[in-house]
Write a protein that holds these residues in place. Structure first.
Motif, PDB file in Angstrom:
ATOM      1  N   GLY A 185     -31.348  20.628  -7.192  1.00  0.00           N
ATOM      2  CA  GLY A 185     -30.831  19.929  -6.024  1.00  0.00           C
ATOM      3  C   GLY A 185     -31.915  19.689  -4.987  1.00  0.00           C
ATOM      4  N   THR A 186     -31.747  20.277  -3.814  1.00  0.00           N
ATOM      5  CA  THR A 186     -32.687  20.053  -2.710  1.00  0.00           C
ATOM      6  C   THR A 186     -33.675  21.199  -2.525  1.00  0.00           C
ATOM      7  N   VAL A 187     -33.697  22.161  -3.439  1.00  0.00           N
ATOM      8  CA  VAL A 187     -34.660  23.257  -3.347  1.00  0.00           C
ATOM      9  C   VAL A 187     -35.454  23.336  -4.647  1.00  0.00           C
ATOM     10  N   GLY A 188     -36.679  23.826  -4.555  1.00  0.00           N
ATOM     11  CA  GLY A 188     -37.523  23.937  -5.743  1.00  0.00           C
ATOM     12  C   GLY A 188     -38.488  25.094  -5.623  1.00  0.00           C
ATOM     13  N   ASP A 202     -24.854  29.071  -5.789  1.00  0.00           N
ATOM     14  CA  ASP A 202     -23.915  28.387  -4.912  1.00  0.00           C
ATOM     15  C   ASP A 202     -23.977  28.980  -3.502  1.00  0.00           C
ATOM     16  N   VAL A 203     -24.531  28.224  -2.573  1.00  0.00           N
ATOM     17  CA  VAL A 203     -24.494  28.609  -1.157  1.00  0.00           C
ATOM     18  C   VAL A 203     -23.891  27.468  -0.341  1.00  0.00           C
ATOM     19  N   VAL A 244     -33.307  29.452  -1.187  1.00  0.00           N
ATOM     20  CA  VAL A 244     -32.055  28.943  -0.617  1.00  0.00           C
ATOM     21  C   VAL A 244     -32.334  28.133   0.637  1.00  0.00           C
ATOM     22  N   HIS A 245     -31.439  27.216   0.909  1.00  0.00           N
ATOM     23  CA  HIS A 245     -31.428  26.473   2.173  1.00  0.00           C
ATOM     24  C   HIS A 245     -29.990  26.491   2.660  1.00  0.00           C
ATOM     25  N   ASP A 286     -34.907  28.753   4.027  1.00  0.00           N
ATOM     26  CA  ASP A 286     -34.533  28.381   5.391  1.00  0.00           C
ATOM     27  C   ASP A 286     -33.100  28.847   5.603  1.00  0.00           C
ATOM     28  N   PHE A 287     -32.938  29.862   6.466  1.00  0.00           N
ATOM     29  CA  PHE A 287     -31.612  30.429   6.706  1.00  0.00           C
ATOM     30  C   PHE A 287     -30.890  29.751   7.867  1.00  0.00           C
TER      31      PHE A 287
END
Length: 359
Positions: A185-188, A202-203, A244-245, A286-287
């Motif tokens: 998805g949007t993280v790597g 899943d977040v 995670v983002h 990025d939390f």
């Protein structure tokens, strides 16, 4: 003929009866009243403010989270030490012993909460160096950002907020230095070391009820994943790495400080970490919040922050132009934090955060 001398009139000034009485300057009267009170009765306003500030720092977790108030206060909690010098100046101006004693409460609590971050806790060495960076979807120079990250020499790069357009650029620019990578998805994650057992995490915020975040009948997800889990094979054994983002926070015109999306992701991440069986674990990302925020109690109960244990200073990472909060985190379990630091700013609105761990 004699000359007549003119009569000389003499006047005698009557003593003033003191009426109306002459009023002394207001500042003079105020000083007299202040001196009459004594040092323990002067400056009641400064004394009350010092006590309230101390109680806020001490009991911030008990603040109601109405309209996100508690979360907002905790996001910027270290900055609540700034009123102390102002209150101290007021206490000295009023020569108030009570205010000076009352200031001991916020000073003591602040040092208890953040005093450990004022020193340098870094140690040399480390078996694995990691970098986490929100590269920003609107980054105008992803190629330059990729080159700057590769120059850090990190073993593992975790990137958040990837887009369909920028992902290919990062894959091209990082291919030589980091032959192993995965994008969910949007993280790597890009690694010098082999990867295995990779899967999305899943977040996501449940925007459509119990089925949100799960595949639709056609196989397409509701929205791209914002988390992944993989295993990095090091010379001293495997390490589970999460990237995670978490969801964004917003200031809503009628809803206040809105954090529901992020808080849901934090709860899901804490559950995933609790279920993780790997002995060594590193969580990067990025939390969208600081670890003082109550939303992350489930994570901080299981993991340690490398910045808090082995960093030098607060390590504020956002915004890049003038950082005021550390919302980009490196959390670990089963490894020893060695050091943590910030990398130079890139084309993103976040600063990259780096850390070294060992075992």
């Amino acid at each position: 003929m004699s000359r007549t001398q003119p009569a000389v009139r003499t006047t005698t000034r009557r003593p003033s009866l003191g009426w109306p009485p002459r009023r002394r300057p207001r500042a003079h009267r105020r000083r007299e009243r202040t001196a009459a009170r004594g040092p323990w009765k002067r400056g009641p306003v400064f004394t009350a403010c010092a006590l309230l500030l101390g109680l806020l720092l001490l009991l911030h977790g008990a603040l109601p989270d109405w309209a996100g108030l508690g979360s907002l206060v905790e996001t910027f909690l270290p900055w609540f030490g700034l009123p102390v010098p102002v209150l101290l100046a007021g206490a000295l101006w009023r020569r108030s012993a009570a205010s000076g004693v009352a200031l001991l409460l916020p000073v003591t609590v602040w040092l208890y909460l953040f005093g450990g971050l004022l020193g340098d806790g870094t140690h040399r060495g480390g078996d694995l160096t990691v970098v986490s960076h929100n590269v920003a979807a609107e980054n105008r120079d992803p190629a330059g950002t990729a080159r700057e990250l590769a120059a850090s020499g990190a073993d593992v790069l975790a990137l958040e907020e990837l887009t369909d357009r920028s992902t290919g650029t990062y894959e091209t620019e990082l291919a030589t230095a980091y032959p192993h990578h995965t994008v969910q998805g949007t993280v790597g994650l890009w690694s010098r070391l082999p990867l295995s057992d990779t899967r999305p995490v899943d977040v996501l915020w449940d925007t459509a009820g119990p089925s949100a975040g799960k595949p639709r009948p056609g196989g397409a997800p509701v929205e791209p994943p914002r988390g992944l889990r993989t295993t990095v094979a090091t010379a001293k054994g495997p390490v589970a790495v999460y990237v995670v983002h978490l969801g964004s926070v917003r200031v809503m015109p009628r809803g206040g400080y809105w954090t529901e999306q992020r808080d849901t992701g934090a709860t899901k991440l804490a559950a995933a970490v609790a279920a993780e069986r790997a002995e060594r674990l590193v969580v990067l990302g990025d939390f969208n919040g600081t670890l003082d925020d109550r939303a992350f109690d489930g994570l901080t109960a299981q993991l340690r922050s490398v910045q808090e244990v082995a960093g030098d200073g607060f390590g504020f990472s956002w915004p890049a132009s003038f950082p005021v909060a550390r919302i980009d985190q490196v959390l670990v379990r089963g490894v020893d934090p060695k050091s943590a630091w910030l990398l130079p700013a890139t084309g993103s609105d976040h600063r990259p955060v780096a850390a070294a761990v060992g075992w």
